[in-house]
Design an enzyme around this catalytic site. Structure first.
Site, PDB file in Angstrom:
ATOM      1  N   LYS A  34       0.817  -1.230   0.000  1.00 58.62           N
ATOM      2  CA  LYS A  34       0.000   0.000   0.000  1.00 58.62           C
ATOM      3  C   LYS A  34       0.843   1.270   0.000  1.00 58.62           C
ATOM      4  CE  LYS A  34      -0.666   0.302   4.953  1.00 58.62           C
ATOM      5  NZ  LYS A  34      -1.502   0.629   6.044  1.00 58.62           N
ATOM      6  N   CYS A  41      11.992  -1.122   6.513  1.00 62.02           N
ATOM      7  CA  CYS A  41      13.453  -1.295   6.536  1.00 62.02           C
ATOM      8  C   CYS A  41      14.142  -0.450   5.467  1.00 62.02           C
ATOM      9  CB  CYS A  41      13.796  -2.761   6.359  1.00 62.02           C
ATOM     10  SG  CYS A  41      15.560  -3.066   6.327  1.00 62.02           S
ATOM     11  N   LYS A  50      21.141   4.383   8.406  1.00 60.43           N
ATOM     12  CA  LYS A  50      22.575   4.125   8.245  1.00 60.43           C
ATOM     13  C   LYS A  50      23.216   5.171   7.323  1.00 60.43           C
ATOM     14  CE  LYS A  50      21.445   0.836  10.803  1.00 60.43           C
ATOM     15  NZ  LYS A  50      20.074   1.232  11.149  1.00 60.43           N
ATOM     16  N   HIS A 438      46.093 -10.366  10.268  1.00 58.70           N
ATOM     17  CA  HIS A 438      46.674  -9.261  11.038  1.00 58.70           C
ATOM     18  C   HIS A 438      47.080  -8.132  10.098  1.00 58.70           C
ATOM     19  CE1 HIS A 438      48.929  -7.137  14.097  1.00 58.70           C
ATOM     20  NE2 HIS A 438      49.915  -7.016  13.230  1.00 58.70           N
TER      21      HIS A 438
HETATM   22  C1  LIG Z   1      14.298   3.646  12.493  1.00 65.36           C
HETATM   23  C2  LIG Z   1      14.407   2.156  12.325  1.00 65.36           C
HETATM   24  C3  LIG Z   1      15.637   1.586  12.128  1.00 65.36           C
HETATM   25  C4  LIG Z   1      15.756   0.208  11.971  1.00 65.36           C
HETATM   26  N1  LIG Z   1      16.980  -0.332  11.768  1.00 65.36           N
HETATM   27  C5  LIG Z   1      17.115  -1.666  11.625  1.00 65.36           C
HETATM   28  C6  LIG Z   1      18.382  -2.248  11.382  1.00 65.36           C
HETATM   29  O1  LIG Z   1      19.396  -1.561  11.306  1.00 65.36           O
HETATM   30  N2  LIG Z   1      18.457  -3.587  11.231  1.00 65.36           N
HETATM   31  C7  LIG Z   1      17.347  -4.385  11.325  1.00 65.36           C
HETATM   32  O2  LIG Z   1      17.466  -5.604  11.196  1.00 65.36           O
HETATM   33  N3  LIG Z   1      16.125  -3.857  11.547  1.00 65.36           N
HETATM   34  C8  LIG Z   1      15.987  -2.526  11.694  1.00 65.36           C
HETATM   35  N4  LIG Z   1      14.752  -1.986  11.891  1.00 65.36           N
HETATM   36  C9  LIG Z   1      13.591  -2.896  11.967  1.00 65.36           C
HETATM   37  C10 LIG Z   1      13.162  -3.309  10.563  1.00 65.36           C
HETATM   38  O3  LIG Z   1      12.879  -2.164   9.808  1.00 65.36           O
HETATM   39  C11 LIG Z   1      11.945  -4.217  10.649  1.00 65.36           C
HETATM   40  O4  LIG Z   1      12.225  -5.290  11.501  1.00 65.36           O
HETATM   41  C12 LIG Z   1      11.560  -4.733   9.275  1.00 65.36           C
HETATM   42  O5  LIG Z   1      11.253  -3.691   8.398  1.00 65.36           O
HETATM   43  C13 LIG Z   1      10.364  -5.676   9.400  1.00 65.36           C
HETATM   44  O6  LIG Z   1      10.040  -6.141   8.132  1.00 65.36           O
HETATM   45  P1  LIG Z   1       8.563  -6.623   7.784  1.00 65.36           P
HETATM   46  O7  LIG Z   1       8.647  -7.186   6.404  1.00 65.36           O
HETATM   47  O8  LIG Z   1       8.017  -7.451   8.849  1.00 65.36           O
HETATM   48  O9  LIG Z   1       7.665  -5.309   7.786  1.00 65.36           O
HETATM   49  P2  LIG Z   1       7.826  -3.845   7.197  1.00 65.36           P
HETATM   50  O10 LIG Z   1       9.183  -3.547   6.750  1.00 65.36           O
HETATM   51  O11 LIG Z   1       7.189  -2.971   8.221  1.00 65.36           O
HETATM   52  O12 LIG Z   1       6.906  -3.883   5.905  1.00 65.36           O
HETATM   53  C14 LIG Z   1       5.533  -4.045   5.991  1.00 65.36           C
HETATM   54  C15 LIG Z   1       4.928  -3.512   4.714  1.00 65.36           C
HETATM   55  O13 LIG Z   1       3.566  -3.921   4.653  1.00 65.36           O
HETATM   56  C16 LIG Z   1       2.812  -2.869   4.070  1.00 65.36           C
HETATM   57  N5  LIG Z   1       1.414  -3.079   4.455  1.00 65.36           N
HETATM   58  C17 LIG Z   1       0.889  -3.102   5.692  1.00 65.36           C
HETATM   59  N6  LIG Z   1      -0.434  -3.367   5.636  1.00 65.36           N
HETATM   60  C18 LIG Z   1      -0.742  -3.502   4.324  1.00 65.36           C
HETATM   61  C19 LIG Z   1      -1.944  -3.767   3.621  1.00 65.36           C
HETATM   62  N7  LIG Z   1      -3.098  -3.962   4.260  1.00 65.36           N
HETATM   63  N8  LIG Z   1      -1.900  -3.831   2.273  1.00 65.36           N
HETATM   64  C20 LIG Z   1      -0.721  -3.632   1.614  1.00 65.36           C
HETATM   65  N9  LIG Z   1       0.442  -3.375   2.238  1.00 65.36           N
HETATM   66  C21 LIG Z   1       0.428  -3.314   3.570  1.00 65.36           C
HETATM   67  C22 LIG Z   1       3.441  -1.629   4.666  1.00 65.36           C
HETATM   68  O14 LIG Z   1       3.129  -0.501   3.884  1.00 65.36           O
HETATM   69  C23 LIG Z   1       4.915  -1.999   4.646  1.00 65.36           C
HETATM   70  O15 LIG Z   1       5.522  -1.573   3.446  1.00 65.36           O
HETATM   71  C24 LIG Z   1      14.602  -0.613  12.034  1.00 65.36           C
HETATM   72  C25 LIG Z   1      13.351  -0.035  12.223  1.00 65.36           C
HETATM   73  C26 LIG Z   1      13.242   1.331  12.363  1.00 65.36           C
HETATM   74  C27 LIG Z   1      11.882   1.931  12.544  1.00 65.36           C
END
Ligand SMILES: Cc1cc2nc3c(=O)[nH]c(=O)nc-3n(C[C@H](O)[C@H](O)[C@H](O)COP(=O)(O)OP(=O)(O)OC[C@H]3O[C@@H](n4cnc5c(N)ncnc54)[C@H](O)[C@@H]3O)c2cc1C
Length: 459
Positions: A34, A41, A50, A438
């Site tokens: 969406k 991420c 980063k 090293h």
């Molecule tokens: C500031 C910050 C820094 C971070 N740094 C790190 C890091 O350095 N290393 C690390 O490992 N993790 C990091 N994280 C955590 C990492 O971003 C998350 O763990 C990761 O993005 C989770 O992935 P995911 O696929 O579960 O969900 P997300 O990345 O949250 O993706 C979910 C997606 O689903 C979409 N979505 C939701 N509902 C719907 C729907 N009904 N229909 C269509 N699309 C939908 C959303 O729009 C989104 O794009 C960080 C998080 C933040 C906030």
């Protein structure tokens, strides 16, 4: 009606990896997103932070140029150009998310842009189209919690209080910043902005920041934050946000005030669970309950990543995605969450895997602990990055590695050696007998391992 083997809801590191993997295995796959391909991420989390950290690091190095024998006539001419810093971050994000979109297309994954709603376990609606599928992988991620604090809503509407997403696009570097929450995200943003001379105050309700980190590492990090002039207030609860400040209560119930041009809220996450309420899945608070194969309480419906609340890390989400796809294909693989590394991108970084010393003792393990400081490492000294140490925890009688904790520049890369060692159930003796190049900072593994099975040479 279009029919799929797998529909993935959400294209973060969980969703897009699952979709590509499933397509590589010749399944017919669709992904629904969406907002932006790459999820939190790539767009508002791991990657943009980063990029900002790198700009902060370069600025810090320039300001400390004399430490390397380089003369800067007029330090005041070195200034962060915030709009250019943001542009650089956006370029990196665009490049990566464009790459992921291309990978999805090359693997013949159908991409639907729009909000998906699960109608039942075989049908999903997106925009005005209903798609049919044999399997669903929910990877909708999570969002920041907005706690009920007096004045929070107004500050949020006024764009003075922001979540991490908003913080990545603020118009200028603030003079002062209050960070509510002393977790990983709070520390990363404190590092970025204090490097750019913002006066940063972290307010944490618990008696410590970074609660999941080994005690030794945390104690050192608190000292490092203080040295960077970051104020860390623990046992302090924010009670009110007014026009110019944040008001908090300490343990004695005294009300205190701290100036806040900007406020970052990072007190925890809740699952994005609105799109699948029709399924009545078994939940744990806002998060979806899953078994070891990422199956939810509905057969053929899987959940991965932050929406499961397991370990909110991109690499965990991606790995869970692979496991879900393997299970769809009839293969049972599992994750050992104790072998998942994590990192905090402060200056220096923190990285860890396995048990902390406290956890290992609570588990009743008979352990040996060895620490080796970066001060005694030639590469770290040459790089002017000698703050920190490695701490290895091994379990008797075989000296099996059960935990590794690193406070060091580039700790997030250094931790990978421990990942492999723990995956292979390796021992301190095996690390000690492995020849490390090293001069490298990786030699600290060798020395700390010697501290368990023999004696370190260089200390
Ligand atoms: C500031 C910050 C820094 C971070 N740094 C790190 C890091 O350095 N290393 C690390 O490992 N993790 C990091 N994280 C955590 C990492 O971003 C998350 O763990 C990761 O993005 C989770 O992935 P995911 O696929 O579960 O969900 P997300 O990345 O949250 O993706 C979910 C997606 O689903 C979409 N979505 C939701 N509902 C719907 C729907 N009904 N229909 C269509 N699309 C939908 C959303 O729009 C989104 O794009 C960080 C998080 C933040 C906030």
């Amino acid at each position: 009606m279009e029919k799929y083997d797998v529909i993935v809801l959400g294209s973060g590191p969980g969703g897009y990896v699952a979709a590509i993997k499933a397509a590589q295995k010749n399944l017919k796959v669709a992904i629904i997103e969406k907002e932006a391909i790459g999820g939190v991420c790539l767009n508002w989390g791991c990657i943009p932070t980063k990029a900002l950290l790198k700009s902060a690091k370069v600025y810090t190095e320039f300001m400390n140029a004399k430490d390397y024998g380089i003369k800067v006539e007029e330090k005041s001419t070195i200034t962060p150009d915030w709009p250019s810093i943001l542009k650089r971050k956006d370029r990196i994000v665009r490049r990566l998310t464009g790459g992921v979109k291309m990978l999805l297309e090359k693997n013949k994954v159908d991409i639907y842009n729009g909000e998906g709603t699960i109608i039942n376990k075989h049908e999903i609606k997106v925009n005005d189209t209903t798609l049919s599928t044999k399997n669903i992988i929910i990877s909708t991620g999570a969002s920041p919690i907005l706690p009920p604090i007096d004045g929070l809503d107004k500050a949020y509407q006024d764009n003075r209080l922001l979540t991490s997403k908003g913080m990545l696009d603020i118009e200028d570097i603030p003079k002062n910043l209050v960070i509510i929450g002393g977790g990983v995200i709070g520390i990363e943003f404190a590092t970025i902005f204090s490097s750019f001379n913002t006066k940063v105050t972290i307010i944490e309700r618990e008696n410590n920041i970074l609660l999941n980190v080994d005690d030794d590492v945390r104690e050192n990090m608190v000292k490092i934050l203080k040295k960077a002039k970051i104020t860390v207030l623990t046992n302090s609860t924010v009670t009110k946000i007014d026009e110019s400040s944040v008001i908090y209560e300490d343990t004695e119930g005294n009300k205190q005030k701290v100036d806040a041009e900007k406020i970052l809220l990072s007190v925890g996450m809740k699952a994005n669970n609105q799109s699948f309420t029709n399924l009545n899945l078994q939940m744990n608070k806002s998060f979806v309950e899953i078994n070891e194969y990422m199956e939810t309480s509905e057969k053929n419906v899987y959940a991965i990543g932050d929406v499961t609340g397991k370990m909110m890390l991109a690499h965990v989400a991606s790995h869970q995605g692979i496991i879900a796809v393997e299970h769809i294909l009839g293969n049972n693989e599992e994750i050992n969450y104790n072998q998942v590394p994590s990192a905090i991108y402060s200056f220096p970084e923190i990285a860890q895997i396995g048990y902390t010393e406290k956890e290992a003792k609570e588990k009743g393990l008979d352990i040996l602990v060895s620490k080796f400081p970066l001060q005694a490492n030639g590469k770290a000294l040459s790089a002017n990055e000698s703050e920190g140490f490695i701490k290895i925890i091994a379990s008797k009688p075989y000296n099996e590695i059960v935990g590794v904790h690193i406070l060091a520049d580039n700790a997030s890369d250094l931790i990978s050696e421990a990942v492999m060692v723990m995956k292979l159930e390796g021992t301190a003796d095996e690390i000690a007998k492995s020849i490390h190049p090293h001069p490298t900072i990786s030699e600290i593994y060798h020395e700390a391992a010697l501290g368990i099975c023999d004696k370190p040479i260089h200390i």
